[in-house]
Design an enzyme around this catalytic site. Structure first.
Site, PDB file in Angstrom:
ATOM      1  N   ARG A   1     -10.670  -1.421  10.012  1.00  0.00           N
ATOM      2  CA  ARG A   1     -10.120   0.208  10.366  1.00  0.00           C
ATOM      3  C   ARG A   1     -10.690   0.433  11.913  1.00  0.00           C
ATOM      4  NH1 ARG A   1     -10.367   3.271   4.923  1.00  0.00           N
ATOM      5  NH2 ARG A   1     -11.763   2.099   4.632  1.00  0.00           N
TER       6      ARG A   1
ATOM      7  N   TYR B   1       0.758  -1.238  -0.011  1.00  0.00           N
ATOM      8  CA  TYR B   1       0.009  -0.038  -0.062  1.00  0.00           C
ATOM      9  C   TYR B   1       0.815   1.263   0.038  1.00  0.00           C
ATOM     10  CZ  TYR B   1      -3.665   3.365   1.438  1.00  0.00           C
ATOM     11  OH  TYR B   1      -4.703   4.186   1.579  1.00  0.00           O
TER      12      TYR B   1
ATOM     13  N   GLY C   1      -2.223   0.919  23.325  1.00  0.00           N
ATOM     14  CA  GLY C   1      -3.318   2.109  22.632  1.00  0.00           C
ATOM     15  C   GLY C   1      -2.733   3.392  23.002  1.00  0.00           C
TER      16      GLY C   1
ATOM     17  N   VAL D   1     -11.949   2.762  13.732  1.00  0.00           N
ATOM     18  CA  VAL D   1     -13.208   3.794  13.975  1.00  0.00           C
ATOM     19  C   VAL D   1     -14.415   2.657  13.804  1.00  0.00           C
ATOM     20  CG1 VAL D   1     -14.946   5.515  13.664  1.00  0.00           C
ATOM     21  CG2 VAL D   1     -12.334   5.753  13.615  1.00  0.00           C
TER      22      VAL D   1
ATOM     23  N   THR E   1      -0.859   7.061  18.171  1.00  0.00           N
ATOM     24  CA  THR E   1      -1.661   8.191  17.999  1.00  0.00           C
ATOM     25  C   THR E   1      -2.349   8.163  16.529  1.00  0.00           C
ATOM     26  OG1 THR E   1      -0.226   9.902  17.378  1.00  0.00           O
ATOM     27  CG2 THR E   1      -0.907   9.648  19.861  1.00  0.00           C
TER      28      THR E   1
HETATM   29  P1  NAD Z   1     -12.485   1.610   0.212  1.00  0.00           P
HETATM   30  O1  NAD Z   1     -12.061   0.459   0.052  1.00  0.00           O
HETATM   31  O2  NAD Z   1     -13.976   1.738   0.737  1.00  0.00           O
HETATM   32  O3  NAD Z   1     -12.631   2.219  -1.397  1.00  0.00           O
HETATM   33  C1  NAD Z   1     -11.815   1.909  -2.200  1.00  0.00           C
HETATM   34  C2  NAD Z   1     -12.671   1.534  -3.789  1.00  0.00           C
HETATM   35  O4  NAD Z   1     -11.889   1.340  -4.753  1.00  0.00           O
HETATM   36  C3  NAD Z   1     -13.577   0.175  -3.428  1.00  0.00           C
HETATM   37  O5  NAD Z   1     -14.948   0.593  -3.974  1.00  0.00           O
HETATM   38  C4  NAD Z   1     -13.077  -0.719  -4.484  1.00  0.00           C
HETATM   39  O6  NAD Z   1     -14.071  -1.693  -4.714  1.00  0.00           O
HETATM   40  C5  NAD Z   1     -12.309   0.082  -5.285  1.00  0.00           C
HETATM   41  N1  NAD Z   1     -11.302  -0.695  -6.018  1.00  0.00           N
HETATM   42  C6  NAD Z   1     -10.170  -1.256  -5.385  1.00  0.00           C
HETATM   43  N2  NAD Z   1      -9.468  -1.783  -6.440  1.00  0.00           N
HETATM   44  C7  NAD Z   1      -9.848  -1.501  -7.488  1.00  0.00           C
HETATM   45  C8  NAD Z   1      -9.532  -1.949  -8.781  1.00  0.00           C
HETATM   46  N3  NAD Z   1      -8.413  -2.524  -9.284  1.00  0.00           N
HETATM   47  N4  NAD Z   1     -10.340  -1.160  -9.935  1.00  0.00           N
HETATM   48  C9  NAD Z   1     -11.527  -0.563  -9.381  1.00  0.00           C
HETATM   49  N5  NAD Z   1     -11.800  -0.274  -8.242  1.00  0.00           N
HETATM   50  C10 NAD Z   1     -11.194  -0.747  -7.165  1.00  0.00           C
HETATM   51  O7  NAD Z   1     -11.638   2.683   0.885  1.00  0.00           O
HETATM   52  P2  NAD Z   1     -11.858   4.385   0.904  1.00  0.00           P
HETATM   53  O8  NAD Z   1     -11.492   4.658   2.540  1.00  0.00           O
HETATM   54  O9  NAD Z   1     -13.004   4.937   0.498  1.00  0.00           O
HETATM   55  O10 NAD Z   1     -10.495   5.125   0.162  1.00  0.00           O
HETATM   56  C11 NAD Z   1     -10.631   5.537  -0.945  1.00  0.00           C
HETATM   57  C12 NAD Z   1      -9.121   6.168  -1.394  1.00  0.00           C
HETATM   58  O11 NAD Z   1      -8.833   7.032  -0.620  1.00  0.00           O
HETATM   59  C13 NAD Z   1      -8.145   5.041  -1.520  1.00  0.00           C
HETATM   60  O12 NAD Z   1      -7.197   5.287  -2.727  1.00  0.00           O
HETATM   61  C14 NAD Z   1      -7.361   5.031  -0.275  1.00  0.00           C
HETATM   62  O13 NAD Z   1      -6.140   4.700  -0.612  1.00  0.00           O
HETATM   63  C15 NAD Z   1      -7.489   6.644  -0.048  1.00  0.00           C
HETATM   64  N6  NAD Z   1      -7.325   6.979   1.430  1.00  0.00           N
HETATM   65  C16 NAD Z   1      -8.490   6.799   2.368  1.00  0.00           C
HETATM   66  C17 NAD Z   1      -8.340   6.886   3.727  1.00  0.00           C
HETATM   67  C18 NAD Z   1      -9.404   6.733   4.478  1.00  0.00           C
HETATM   68  O14 NAD Z   1      -8.776   7.133   5.663  1.00  0.00           O
HETATM   69  N7  NAD Z   1     -10.411   6.655   4.417  1.00  0.00           N
HETATM   70  C19 NAD Z   1      -6.953   7.592   4.106  1.00  0.00           C
HETATM   71  C20 NAD Z   1      -5.951   7.666   3.011  1.00  0.00           C
HETATM   72  C21 NAD Z   1      -5.933   7.457   1.815  1.00  0.00           C
HETATM   73  N1  UDP Z   2      -6.051  -0.565  15.728  1.00  0.00           N
HETATM   74  C1  UDP Z   2      -6.821  -1.086  17.123  1.00  0.00           C
HETATM   75  N2  UDP Z   2      -7.733  -1.942  16.963  1.00  0.00           N
HETATM   76  C2  UDP Z   2      -8.558  -2.193  16.031  1.00  0.00           C
HETATM   77  C3  UDP Z   2      -7.872  -1.658  14.662  1.00  0.00           C
HETATM   78  C4  UDP Z   2      -6.981  -0.872  14.599  1.00  0.00           C
HETATM   79  O1  UDP Z   2      -6.071  -0.676  17.987  1.00  0.00           O
HETATM   80  O2  UDP Z   2      -9.290  -3.021  16.056  1.00  0.00           O
HETATM   81  C5  UDP Z   2      -5.125   0.593  15.795  1.00  0.00           C
HETATM   82  C6  UDP Z   2      -4.093   0.169  14.763  1.00  0.00           C
HETATM   83  O3  UDP Z   2      -3.133  -0.852  15.221  1.00  0.00           O
HETATM   84  C7  UDP Z   2      -3.457   1.375  14.754  1.00  0.00           C
HETATM   85  C8  UDP Z   2      -4.642   2.434  14.733  1.00  0.00           C
HETATM   86  O4  UDP Z   2      -5.750   1.593  15.563  1.00  0.00           O
HETATM   87  O5  UDP Z   2      -2.628   1.844  15.299  1.00  0.00           O
HETATM   88  C9  UDP Z   2      -5.221   2.814  13.269  1.00  0.00           C
HETATM   89  O6  UDP Z   2      -5.597   1.494  12.664  1.00  0.00           O
HETATM   90  P1  UDP Z   2      -6.329   1.687  10.915  1.00  0.00           P
HETATM   91  O7  UDP Z   2      -6.234   0.165  10.642  1.00  0.00           O
HETATM   92  O8  UDP Z   2      -7.808   2.318  11.431  1.00  0.00           O
HETATM   93  O9  UDP Z   2      -5.303   2.800  10.494  1.00  0.00           O
HETATM   94  P2  UDP Z   2      -4.021   3.048   9.912  1.00  0.00           P
HETATM   95  O10 UDP Z   2      -3.081   2.011  10.615  1.00  0.00           O
HETATM   96  O11 UDP Z   2      -3.783   2.872   8.521  1.00  0.00           O
HETATM   97  O12 UDP Z   2      -3.673   4.452  10.321  1.00  0.00           O
END
Ligand code: NAD
Ligand code: UDP
Length: 319
Positions: free
Chosen positions: A190, A149, A211, A192, A214
């Site tokens: 995730r 990723y 925990g 939340v 942050t």
């Molecule tokens: P999500 O998993 O809900 O959405 C991703 C979408 O992309 C899904 O609908 C999935 O089916 C589609 N997808 C995956 N692979 C694909 C492919 N090869 N072709 C077509 N569609 C495909 O995740 P999200 O939280 O909505 O994230 C959306 C974007 O934002 C992602 O690129 C993610 O990396 C970026 N992002 C999200 C967060 C967050 O906290 N939600 C943080 C940082 C970056």
């Molecule tokens: N985390 C946790 N319990 C869970 C899921 C995640 O304590 O059930 C923690 C995880 O280890 C990380 C933080 O929460 O430190 C955020 O995790 P998330 O997967 O939401 O996002 P990312 O690590 O990609 O920021």
């Protein structure tokens, strides 16, 4: 193709969590939206309210393959975002970020569209600079379980800037920090969504590590507002720009807040921290404030309240 301010806009990953909110907001602003998604982690159910709208079109397609359509703008969001999902098939995750970016940049080049990349705070890895500013190059393990990723997204950023320098494409790169809200997948792991679902079931909240790590949580409406402002900003402003909420919480604080807001009888259980889990994360958003006039408005408790309402209404087992 562009009539007045009405644009034809492609949203890849449009049936996902963020993508579905973005499609709704773009339609509400009067644009035509083409949502492209292979439904890997997203679902048509997320956009079901839009399916009858003549301004909206859904195409099931994998962005690792070329796509031939005519559009004015592209928001490239396709990519699984939760660690459980992106680590399930890491080779496909890298392909989605890298081949997906090449295909969407190629499309943007052919039709002269403006293109925005949904990048991530993960490009900073486990950051040695805190809070993170856009000029920090990051601390990323290239061969670990999160690398598919993190490095895929870093390579996509490289491609965006090379297409901009070499081929004069109009690009925008947003580095999105942890965002939450209604329509997160209940099982995507995730933090939340996990904590809310666990609390609503009165099940233990699974805190990884002690925990004390942050994160800074941004409510989805604020984030979408930032993405749209970035797309509409002057061409000279490409980013990368951080979009996130700078209020930082420990994961333990988040767990306790969720228990309080849900009135749950759940307790906390602790298990080992996953490999390469970043210890801290908080965006510096000065650049977004200065260039986009953007800052998040929705405080954590308010956003969690709306998200809890959503899960209460949609989870069959919730009270
Ligand atoms: P999500 O998993 O809900 O959405 C991703 C979408 O992309 C899904 O609908 C999935 O089916 C589609 N997808 C995956 N692979 C694909 C492919 N090869 N072709 C077509 N569609 C495909 O995740 P999200 O939280 O909505 O994230 C959306 C974007 O934002 C992602 O690129 C993610 O990396 C970026 N992002 C999200 C967060 C967050 O906290 N939600 C943080 C940082 C970056
Ligand atoms: N985390 C946790 N319990 C869970 C899921 C995640 O304590 O059930 C923690 C995880 O280890 C990380 C933080 O929460 O430190 C955020 O995790 P998330 O997967 O939401 O996002 P990312 O690590 O990609 O920021």
């Amino acid at each position: 193709m562009q009539l007045g301010d009405t644009r034809r806009i492609l949203v890849t990953g449009g049936a996902g969590f963020l993508g579905s909110h973005l499609c709704e907001r773009l339609i509400a602003a009067g644009h035509e939206v083409i949502c492209v998604d292979n439904c890997y982690t997203g679902s048509k159910i997320n956009v079901r309210r839009l399916l009858d709208n003549p301004l909206f079109e859904f195409i099931r397609h994998d962005v690792t393959f070329p796509l031939y359509i005519e559009v004015d703008e592209i928001y490239n969001l396709a990519c699984p975002a939760s660690p459980i999902h992106y680590q399930f098939d890491p080779v496909q995750t890298t392909k989605t970020s890298v081949h997906g970016a090449i295909n969407m940049l190629g499309l943007a080049k052919r039709v002269k569209a403006k293109i925005l990349q949904a990048s991530t705070s993960e490009v900073y890895g486990d950051p040695a600079v805190h809070p993170q500013t856009e000029d920090y190059w990051g601390n990323v393990n290239p061969i670990g379980p999160r690398s598919c990723y993190d490095e895929g997204k870093r390579c996509a950023e490289t491609l965006f800037f090379d297409y901009s320098r070499q081929l004069r494409l109009r690009i925008k790169v947003a580095r999105i920090f942890n965002t939450y809200g209604p329509r997160m997948h209940p099982n995507d792991g995730r933090v939340v969504s996990n904590f809310i679902v666990q609390a609503l079931k009165n099940a233990p909240l699974t805190v990884f590590g002690d925990g004390s790590q942050t994160r800074s949580f941004c409510y989805v409406d604020d984030l979408i507002d930032g993405l749209m402002r970035l797309m509409d900003s002057p061409d000279e402003f490409t980013g990368p720009v951080n979009l996130g909420n700078p209020r930082e919480f420990t994961i333990r604080e988040l767990a306790e807040t969720v228990i309080r807001l849900t009135g749950s009888a759940s307790r906390l259980i602790f298990s080992p921290l996953p490999q390469d889990d970043p210890r801290q994360r908080r965006p510096n958003i000065s650049l977004a404030a200065e260039q986009l006039g953007w800052q998040p408005k929705i405080a954590l408790e308010k956003g969690l309240g709306r998200t809890i309402e959503y899960f209460t209404a949609t989870l069959p087992s919730a009270r």
